[in-house]
Design a protein around this motif. Structure first.
Motif: not given
Length: 299
Positions: A87-92
Motif C-alpha cells: 500500500l505504501g508503494a501504491l500511494n507513492l
C-alpha cells in the motif's frame, strides 16, 4: 516555481522536524505525500502527529501513509516482495503520477524499499521524477550497520540497487558527509524560542527534539543525529554541499559485505555514473539553515 516533493521519512523527532522545515518554504517546495517507515508503533504515532501538523497548515489534502515494512526480498534472496502489503508503494505511485513530468523530487531519510517497490509496480513513474535524494552509503568511514555498510542500504540492498539502476537522477548522501551533523547543546539552546508555547506546532516539535536528546542511552543531553533532515536540506540548499558523479554499486551477496556501497569515478566506457555522491557539507551552515527554518514557524 514551487516543486512538488515526497518525503519518505523515519518516525521520530528528526522526521517531524524535517516535515515542519519543509512547510516553511512554500514558494520553493510543497509536500504532496508523506510516508513513514519503521517500527509499527512508532509509525502509528508519527502518522497521527504528521496529519495534525499538516492540518494546522491547511494541507489536509496531503496524503500521510505508512511505507512498506520489511525488505523487498524478506531475506529470502529472491527478487519478489515478501510479506509486503504494497500500500505504501501504491500511494507513492499515485502521488508521483499526479505530478507533471520531470517535476517531483523524493527525499528519502530511510531504506528505499517503498520507492523500489513503486518502481517495480509502475516503471513509468520514473519520467515524473526530477530526482531522488537519499540518505545512504558509507565509503571511507565505518558503517553504522556493519563495519562496511550503512544502515539504510544494509536494511534493503536489493531496493537500493534497484533505485540506482532505474535511470532516475539520484543524489546519495553517505555517512562520510553527515557524520558530524548533530543536535548539540549549542544548537538546541538556539532553538529554545520554539518551546515557549508548548501547545503550538513549534513547541511540540521542540519538545520531541528535547526528549530525543534526553532519552539517550548514556543519559540526558546526548547529541542526536540530524541526518534525517539532510535530503530536504540538500534539495533546498545544494550550494552547502559538494560531491562528484560516480557509478555506485551495492554489494548483495557477500556474507560480510552485504549492503556495502562501492563508488567508481572512472571505469570502462560502458560504465556510466548513476549517482551524485555528496562528499562534504558546511556543517555549521546546514545547521544554521535548519535552525532558521524551525525558528520561522509561527504556528
Amino acid at each position: 516555481m514551487t516543486r512538488p516533493i515526497i518525503l519518505d521519512l523515519t518516525p521520530g523527532a528528526q522526521g517531524m522536524a524535517t516535515l515542519l522545515a519543509a512547510l516553511q518554504v512554500p514558494d520553493h517546495v510543497r509536500p504532496v505525500l508523506v510516508l513513514f517507515s519503521g517500527q509499527p508503533a512508532e509509525v502509528a504515532v508519527a502518522l497521527t502527529h504528521a496529519r495534525d501538523l499538516l492540518h494546522q497548515y491547511g494541507l489536509d489534502d496531503v496524503g500521510v501513509h505508512a511505507g512498506c515494512p520489511g525488505s523487498l526480498t524478506g531475506g529470502t534472496g529472491h527478487d519478489v516482495p515478501a510479506g509486503q502489503d504494497g500500500l505504501g508503494a501504491l500511494n507513492l505511485v499515485q502521488a508521483v503520477r499526479a505530478c507533471p513530468a520531470d517535476s517531483v523530487s523524493i527525499c528519502c531519510s530511510g531504506p528505499l524499499t517503498t520507492l523500489a517497490l513503486a518502481l517495480v509496480q509502475a516503471p513509468d513513474i520514473a519520467t515524473h521524477m526530477h530526482g531522488v535524494i537519499v540518505n545512504g552509503g558509507a565509503f571511507y568511514v565505518h558503517g553504522d550497520a556493519t563495519g562496511v555498510a550503512e544502515h539504510n542500504i544494509a536494511a534493503d540492498p536489493e531496493a537500493a540497487a534497484l533505485v540506482l539502476a532505474a535511470g532516475v537522477p539520484v543524489t546519495l548522501v553517505p555517512l562520510d558527509c553527515t557524520a558530524r551533523l548533530k543536535a548539540d547543546a549549542v544548537w538546541m539552546e538556539q532553538l529554545e524560542p520554539m518551546g515557549r508555547k508548548p501547545a503550538s506546532v513549534a513547541g511540540r516539535v521542540h519538545a520531541e527534539l528535547v526528549a530525543a536528546r534526553n532519552g539517550g542511552a548514556r543519559g540526558s543531553g546526548v547529541d542526536i543525529t540530524l541526518r534525517p533532515v539532510v535530503p530536504l536540506l540538500a534539495l533546498l540548499g545544494p550550494g552547502l554541499f559538494s560531491g562528484h558523479l560516480a557509478h555506485v554499486d551495492v554489494e548483495r551477496r557477500g556474507e560480510f559485505t552485504r549492503g556495502m556501497t562501492v563508488a567508481r569515478r572512472m571505469g570502462p566506457p560502458d560504465v556510466q555514473p548513476n549517482a551524485l555522491v555528496l562528499e562534504r557539507m558546511s556543517v555549521e551552515a546546514v545547521r544554521g539553515v535548519l535552525r532558521d527554518l524551525l525558528l520561522s514557524v509561527r504556528k
